[in-house]
Design a protein around this motif. Structure first.
Motif, PDB file in Angstrom:
ATOM      1  N   LYS A 100       0.463   6.818 -11.761  1.00 55.59           N
ATOM      2  CA  LYS A 100      -0.128   5.448 -11.687  1.00 55.59           C
ATOM      3  C   LYS A 100       0.954   4.232 -11.405  1.00 55.59           C
ATOM      4  N   LEU A 101       1.984   4.401 -12.352  1.00 60.58           N
ATOM      5  CA  LEU A 101       3.182   3.553 -12.142  1.00 60.58           C
ATOM      6  C   LEU A 101       3.812   3.409 -10.841  1.00 60.58           C
ATOM      7  N   GLN A 102       3.930   5.020 -10.350  1.00 63.67           N
ATOM      8  CA  GLN A 102       4.750   5.275  -9.070  1.00 63.67           C
ATOM      9  C   GLN A 102       3.763   4.671  -7.829  1.00 63.67           C
ATOM     10  N   GLN A 103       2.371   4.808  -7.986  1.00 65.68           N
ATOM     11  CA  GLN A 103       1.637   4.207  -6.863  1.00 65.68           C
ATOM     12  C   GLN A 103       1.804   2.964  -6.852  1.00 65.68           C
ATOM     13  N   GLN A 104       1.892   2.163  -8.014  1.00 67.05           N
ATOM     14  CA  GLN A 104       1.940   0.547  -7.789  1.00 67.05           C
ATOM     15  C   GLN A 104       3.388   0.309  -7.313  1.00 67.05           C
ATOM     16  N   VAL A 105       4.496   0.985  -7.861  1.00 66.44           N
ATOM     17  CA  VAL A 105       5.625   0.604  -7.124  1.00 66.44           C
ATOM     18  C   VAL A 105       5.503   0.779  -5.723  1.00 66.44           C
ATOM     19  N   ALA A 106       5.007   1.914  -5.039  1.00 68.13           N
ATOM     20  CA  ALA A 106       5.034   2.080  -3.554  1.00 68.13           C
ATOM     21  C   ALA A 106       4.009   1.177  -2.924  1.00 68.13           C
ATOM     22  N   GLU A 107       2.842   0.727  -3.511  1.00 70.39           N
ATOM     23  CA  GLU A 107       2.000  -0.225  -3.016  1.00 70.39           C
ATOM     24  C   GLU A 107       2.719  -1.801  -2.835  1.00 70.39           C
ATOM     25  N   LEU A 156       5.825  -5.790   0.209  1.00 74.55           N
ATOM     26  CA  LEU A 156       6.989  -6.852   0.215  1.00 74.55           C
ATOM     27  C   LEU A 156       8.042  -6.529   1.007  1.00 74.55           C
ATOM     28  N   SER A 157       8.164  -5.108   1.649  1.00 78.21           N
ATOM     29  CA  SER A 157       9.252  -5.006   2.592  1.00 78.21           C
ATOM     30  C   SER A 157       8.584  -4.821   4.033  1.00 78.21           C
ATOM     31  N   GLY A 158       7.359  -4.921   4.266  1.00 79.47           N
ATOM     32  CA  GLY A 158       6.729  -4.892   5.644  1.00 79.47           C
ATOM     33  C   GLY A 158       6.793  -3.297   6.113  1.00 79.47           C
ATOM     34  N   TYR A 159       6.686  -2.404   5.217  1.00 82.64           N
ATOM     35  CA  TYR A 159       6.591  -0.936   5.433  1.00 82.64           C
ATOM     36  C   TYR A 159       5.547  -0.358   4.897  1.00 82.64           C
ATOM     37  N   GLU A 160       4.389  -0.831   4.929  1.00 82.62           N
ATOM     38  CA  GLU A 160       3.154  -0.356   4.151  1.00 82.62           C
ATOM     39  C   GLU A 160       2.739   1.051   4.670  1.00 82.62           C
ATOM     40  N   VAL A 216      13.243   6.623  -1.555  1.00 81.55           N
ATOM     41  CA  VAL A 216      13.405   7.139   0.302  1.00 81.55           C
ATOM     42  C   VAL A 216      12.110   6.471   0.741  1.00 81.55           C
ATOM     43  N   LEU A 217      12.360   5.931   1.649  1.00 82.95           N
ATOM     44  CA  LEU A 217      10.849   5.188   2.366  1.00 82.95           C
ATOM     45  C   LEU A 217      10.879   6.072   3.649  1.00 82.95           C
ATOM     46  N   ILE A 218       9.909   6.765   3.931  1.00 85.86           N
ATOM     47  CA  ILE A 218       9.701   7.794   4.839  1.00 85.86           C
ATOM     48  C   ILE A 218       8.498   7.549   5.660  1.00 85.86           C
ATOM     49  N   VAL A 245      11.175  -6.214 -11.098  1.00 85.25           N
ATOM     50  CA  VAL A 245      11.934  -6.710 -10.209  1.00 85.25           C
ATOM     51  C   VAL A 245      11.470  -7.423  -9.047  1.00 85.25           C
ATOM     52  N   MET A 246      10.476  -6.917  -8.546  1.00 80.83           N
ATOM     53  CA  MET A 246       9.546  -7.112  -7.633  1.00 80.83           C
ATOM     54  C   MET A 246       8.618  -8.364  -7.856  1.00 80.83           C
ATOM     55  N   ASP A 247       8.574  -8.618  -8.962  1.00 81.22           N
ATOM     56  CA  ASP A 247       7.748  -9.811  -9.440  1.00 81.22           C
ATOM     57  C   ASP A 247       8.490 -10.751  -9.266  1.00 81.22           C
TER      58      ASP A 247
END
Length: 374
Positions: A70-77, A82-86, A248-250, A278-280
């Motif tokens: 669940k935490l990993q999913q939150q980080v990914a979303e 934030l980065s523009g790579y949804e 790694v953004l894929i 950090v993102m917050d």
């Protein structure tokens, strides 16, 4: 047992930090313009960051797949937005070197090739791709298990096109801004031509944003100034504000297969909590915009110093090149003026401050630098 002595260390014992400052065991205050090789993105001991990690330690002292997923999913979303790579996918690991290893592995799985192109003075955290960045001729690269590496001059478009036209290149790996290599920046034209050449020749483009990413350049990723989208992006350093983490953004061109990649500690609950904190802070305190504004100011002011041969950089990733070795200048900055900086090679001082650096703190540095140079 002794530590393997490969890191030169200053005889200063730092015991606490806050924002852009740190204190040693004697209570002496230092201005930190290096942030532990760019890992301190939101400032030392930010209260929200400390609180997020503390709560996670207190509530989850065991390994829980459901909670971690669940935490990993939150980080990914969050990272996608934030980065523009949804539309990209995220694989979480522990370090920049591990991120680049997995990126090269993915590239080879995708096109079946093994040849890799890197660029002069590049550093990607792996020994076989780090040799060009070192000034020490005693360091010799081993044979690269992933295949042959060809080094090309940065920003040499014709050499790059000629090599890719051979049709046997698995991947090109390039830094958004070269850090260890002396704050050298790929030109917009070069990156755009590189993107096109990789597409035309079935080669995977990997952008190493481990040091230049996460807002440091004044955009979330440095390559976004060129308006391109690589196939793979590697991140680390500032993603966890000092907590060991990488990603790694894929691109959607890759199809995941069970067993393709693996990690033991990657994306653990503490790392994910650090990343979310950090993102917050980056969003709430507008740190990407701050990096752009304060970075522009610092670059303009540093270019007024006649003692500096050349000032290079973007945002809060700045290199000051001198006509002579910078060891004595750095020593005086640290011991006399209480300012931490980094170095790239022999003649370049490297600045990688926390992204929360204020104009007043930038001015503080300029005054102290003038005292050393003047």
């Amino acid at each position: 047992m002794n530590l393997f002595d490969v890191y030169p260390l200053f005889d200063i014992n730092i015991v606490k930090g806050k924002g852009c400052h740190v204190w040693d065991e004697n209570g002496t205050k230092y201005l930190d313009l290096y942030g532990g090789h760019a890992v301190i993105s939101i400032g030392h001991a930010h209260p929200h960051y400390v609180d997020m990690i503390s709560k996670q330690v207190a509530t989850l002292g065991f390994y829980s797949n459901s909670v971690i997923n669940k935490l990993q999913q939150q980080v990914a979303e969050r990272l996608g937005k934030l980065s523009g790579y949804e539309d990209y996918s995220l694989f979480l690991i522990n370090s920049g070197a591990e991120a680049n290893e997995n990126a090269l592995k993915l590239a080879s799985f995708h096109n079946g090739r093994t040849k890799v192109i890197s660029f002069g003075k590049a550093f990607h955290g792996r020994t076989s791709l780090a040799v060009e960045a070192t000034d020490n001729p005693k360091i010799i690269a081993p044979i690269n298990a992933n295949g042959h590496i060809t080094y090309l001059p940065l920003n040499d478009t014709e050499a790059m096109k000629a090599e890719l036209a051979k049709g046997d290149v698995c991947a090109v790996i390039i830094e958004g801004i070269q850090g260890v290599g002396g704050i050298k920046i790929p030109t917009t034209e070069f990156l755009q031509e590189l993107r096109k050449a990789c597409t035309d020749n079935g080669t995977i483009l990997i952008l190493d944003e481990i040091q230049s990413g996460y807002g440091r350049s004044g955009k979330f990723f440095a390559h976004q100034y060129a308006g391109i989208k690589p196939d793979i992006i590697t991140v680390a350093k500032g993603i966890g504000n000092g907590f060991p983490m990488a990603g790694v953004l894929i691109s959607p061109i890759f199809t995941p297969v069970y067993g393709m990649l693996g990690t033991t500690f990657g994306g653990n609950h503490l790392a994910c909590s650090a990343a979310l904190a950090v993102m917050d802070v980056i969003e709430q305190e507008k740190l990407v915009e701050n990096a752009a504004d304060i970075g522009t100011y610092l670059l303009e002011e540093l270019k007024k110093f006649r003692e500096i041969k050349e000032v290079r950089g973007c945002g809060l990733m700045i290199g000051m090149e001198f006509d002579q070795p910078v060891k004595e200048i750095r020593n005086r900055l640290i011991h006399e003026q209480k300012v931490f900086t980094g170095a790239s090679g022999t003649n370049v001082i490297r600045l990688l401050p926390p992204l929360c650096l204020s104009k007043a703190e930038a001015d503080e540095f300029l005054v102290r630098l003038r005292k050393v140079l003047g």
